[in-house]
Design an enzyme around this catalytic site. Structure first.
Site, PDB file in Angstrom:
ATOM      1  N   SER A  64       0.794  -1.234   0.000  1.00 26.18           N
ATOM      2  CA  SER A  64       0.000   0.000   0.000  1.00 26.18           C
ATOM      3  C   SER A  64       0.824   1.280   0.000  1.00 26.18           C
ATOM      4  CB  SER A  64      -0.935   0.017   1.207  1.00 26.18           C
ATOM      5  OG  SER A  64      -2.004  -0.846   0.976  1.00 26.18           O
ATOM      6  N   LYS A  67       0.428   3.520  -2.861  1.00 24.24           N
ATOM      7  CA  LYS A  67      -0.762   4.388  -2.968  1.00 24.24           C
ATOM      8  C   LYS A  67      -0.414   5.872  -2.848  1.00 24.24           C
ATOM      9  CE  LYS A  67      -3.609   0.571  -1.374  1.00 24.24           C
ATOM     10  NZ  LYS A  67      -4.343  -0.097  -0.290  1.00 24.24           N
ATOM     11  N   TYR A 191      -3.734  -2.404 -10.268  1.00 22.83           N
ATOM     12  CA  TYR A 191      -3.639  -2.225  -8.809  1.00 22.83           C
ATOM     13  C   TYR A 191      -2.757  -3.307  -8.171  1.00 22.83           C
ATOM     14  CZ  TYR A 191      -5.035  -2.390  -3.902  1.00 22.83           C
ATOM     15  OH  TYR A 191      -5.004  -2.447  -2.527  1.00 22.83           O
ATOM     16  N   TYR A 243      -4.678   3.545   8.123  1.00 19.81           N
ATOM     17  CA  TYR A 243      -6.038   2.993   8.275  1.00 19.81           C
ATOM     18  C   TYR A 243      -6.602   3.342   9.645  1.00 19.81           C
ATOM     19  CZ  TYR A 243      -3.601   0.478   4.657  1.00 19.81           C
ATOM     20  OH  TYR A 243      -2.830   0.194   3.571  1.00 19.81           O
ATOM     21  N   VAL A 261       1.136  -3.789   3.795  1.00 20.72           N
ATOM     22  CA  VAL A 261       1.106  -5.099   4.466  1.00 20.72           C
ATOM     23  C   VAL A 261       2.364  -5.922   4.224  1.00 20.72           C
ATOM     24  CG1 VAL A 261      -1.386  -5.454   4.746  1.00 20.72           C
ATOM     25  CG2 VAL A 261      -0.268  -6.178   2.629  1.00 20.72           C
TER      26      VAL A 261
HETATM   27  N1  LIG Z   1      -2.568  -2.573   3.346  1.00 19.90           N
HETATM   28  C1  LIG Z   1      -2.061  -3.003   2.220  1.00 19.90           C
HETATM   29  O1  LIG Z   1      -0.854  -2.925   1.980  1.00 19.90           O
HETATM   30  C2  LIG Z   1      -3.014  -3.689   1.294  1.00 19.90           C
HETATM   31  C3  LIG Z   1      -2.481  -3.843  -0.096  1.00 19.90           C
HETATM   32  C4  LIG Z   1      -2.817  -5.173  -0.714  1.00 19.90           C
HETATM   33  N2  LIG Z   1      -2.301  -5.219  -2.059  1.00 19.90           N
HETATM   34  C5  LIG Z   1      -4.312  -5.393  -0.716  1.00 19.90           C
HETATM   35  O2  LIG Z   1      -4.958  -4.919  -1.580  1.00 19.90           O
HETATM   36  O3  LIG Z   1      -4.861  -6.037   0.133  1.00 19.90           O
END
Ligand SMILES: NC(=O)CC[C@H](N)C(=O)O
Length: 309
Positions: A64, A67, A191, A243, A261
Site C-alpha cells: 500500500s 498508494k 492495482y 487505516y 502489508v
Molecule cells: N494494506 C495493504 O498494503 C493492502 C495492499 C494489498 N495489495 C491489498 O490490496 O490487500
C-alpha cells in the site's frame, strides 16, 4: 541534536534483538514466506546524506505504500476532480472494509484504503492500456528513486490476483455506482501490480524526498508537484496513512506516513528527512509492528514530530 548515524544504529540493534515481531500477512500467500526477523531502516536527510541500518538493502513488497505515488500521479492527471471519485477523510475502518462503501454510495473515504486506491488506479488507467498505465507508475518510481532497476515482483502480483477476492468485491461494488470506469479486471490488474513493486528502504526513502522538500525533487531541482500539493499529500498521509491505526501513529510517531502489508512504512519529516523502515510482522491494524516502534524512537530522539519536540 543527537548524531543520526548513532541513533539509526542503536534502533537497528534494538529491533534486531526484540522478540515481539508481530504477524506476517498471509492473506496474500506469497507474502507469507517472508522472514519475520528482518528489519531495515534508511533515512535521507534534507541535505541528501543517508543513514541506514539492518536490512536496508533487502527488497520487500511495498504494497500500500505505492498508494502515495499513485495518488500523486492521479492528481497530476486530473487535479482536484479526483475528489469527486474519492474522499479525503480518515476511515476508522480496516483497509479492506466493505460496509462503509455501501453507506457512502460507492465513493471510498480516502485514497489510501483499498477501495480508494483502486478508484485512483482506475483514474490512471483511463485512456491507456493496462500495460501503459503500469509502465507509467513503474517509471515514476524508478525516476524518483534514481534507480532504473526498480521492478515488479510478478509472483506477488500473481499471488494477489489469485486470492484478491475482497478487492474484486470492492471494485465491482464501486463499478455499480459508476466510480470505476474501466473493466474491473484491468483496473485490478494494474492495482495488484503496483502493490507488488519491490523496493528496499534506501530506494523508498530516496523516492519520497519530494514530500520533504515542498514538492521539489532534489536530484533535478524541479518540482514533482507544487508545494501546496505536497503539503496536502502529507496531510492525507497523516490522517489516513495507517487505516484505523492512523490516530495512534500520529500520537506515537507524529509524522505523515504510509504503511503497507509487506511490513514497510514510509514517513516524512517535512524539511528534515525522508524515512523508510521495514519489518514484515504486522499489528492488528495491518501496520508494521516494529516499523512503528522504530519510527517512534527515531522521532523522539531527533525531535522530528510535526507536533513539537
Ligand atoms: N494494506 C495493504 O498494503 C493492502 C495492499 C494489498 N495489495 C491489498 O490490496 O490487500
Amino acid at each position: 541534536m543527537p548524531d543520526l548515524d548513532t541513533v539509526v544504529r542503536e534502533i537497528s540493534e534494538e529491533m534486531a534483538a526484540r522478540a515481539d515481531r508481530g504477524t506476517v500477512a498471509d492473506y496474500i500467500p506469497e507474502l507469507a514466506h517472508v522472514d519475520p526477523n528482518r528489519f531495515g531502516i534508511a533515512v535521507v536527510q534534507a541535505d541528501g546524506r543517508i543513514s541506514a541500518g539492518g536490512d536496508s538493502e533487502v527488497l520487500f513488497s511495498i504494497q500500500s505504500i505505492s498508494k502515495v505515488f499513485t495518488l500523486t500521479l492521479a492528481l497530476g492527471m486530473i487535479g482536484d476532480r479526483l475528489w469527486r471519485r474519492v474522499g479525503r477523510e480518515p476511515s476508522g475502518n480496516p483497509f479492506n472494509s466493505i460496509v462503509q462503501l455501501e453507506r457512502e454510495r460507492g465513493v471510498p473515504r480516502n485514497p489510501f484504503i483499498n477501495a480508494g486506491a483502486i478508484a485512483v488506479t482506475d483514474v490512471i488507467l483511463s485512456g491507456h492500456e493496462p500495460r501503459e498505465a503500469l509502465g507509467e507508475i513503474l517509471r515514476f518510481m524508478q525516476f524518483l528513486s534514481k534507480d532504473p532497476t526498480v521492478t515488479i515482483d510478478e509472483k506477488v502480483a500473481a499471488s494477489e490476483r489469485r486470492t484478491g477476492f475482497r478487492n474484486s468485491a470492492l471494485a465491482y461494488y464501486m463499478k455499480s455506482f459508476g466510480v470505476i470506469e474501466n473493466p474491473v479486471d484491468y483496473t485490478l490488474g494494474v492495482y495488484f501490480h503496483h502493490c507488488a513493486i519491490a523496493m528496499n528502504c534506501r530506494q523508498l526513502a530516496t523516492a519520497g524526498q519530494f514530500l520533504v522538500h515542498n514538492g521539489m525533487n532534489p536530484a533535478t531541482g524541479f518540482n514533482v508537484v507544487s508545494p501546496e500539493r505536497a503539503r496536502r499529500i502529507n496531510a492525507i498521509m497523516l490522517t489516513c496513512g495507517h487505516y484505523d491505526g492512523s490516530g495512534d501513529f500520529a500520537y506515537r510517531v507524529g509524522l505523515p506516513g504510509k504503511s503497507g502489508v509487506g511490513g514497510g512504512i514510509f514517513a516524512v519529516a517535512p524539511g528534515k528527512a525522508s524515512i523508510a523502515v521495514w519489518s514484515p510482522g504486522l499489528d492488528a491494524a495491518g501496520n508494521s509492528h516494529l516499523g512503528r516502534i522504530a519510527l517512534e524512537r527515531l522521532t523522539q530522539r531527533m525531535g522530528w514530530s510535526v507536533f513539537g519536540v
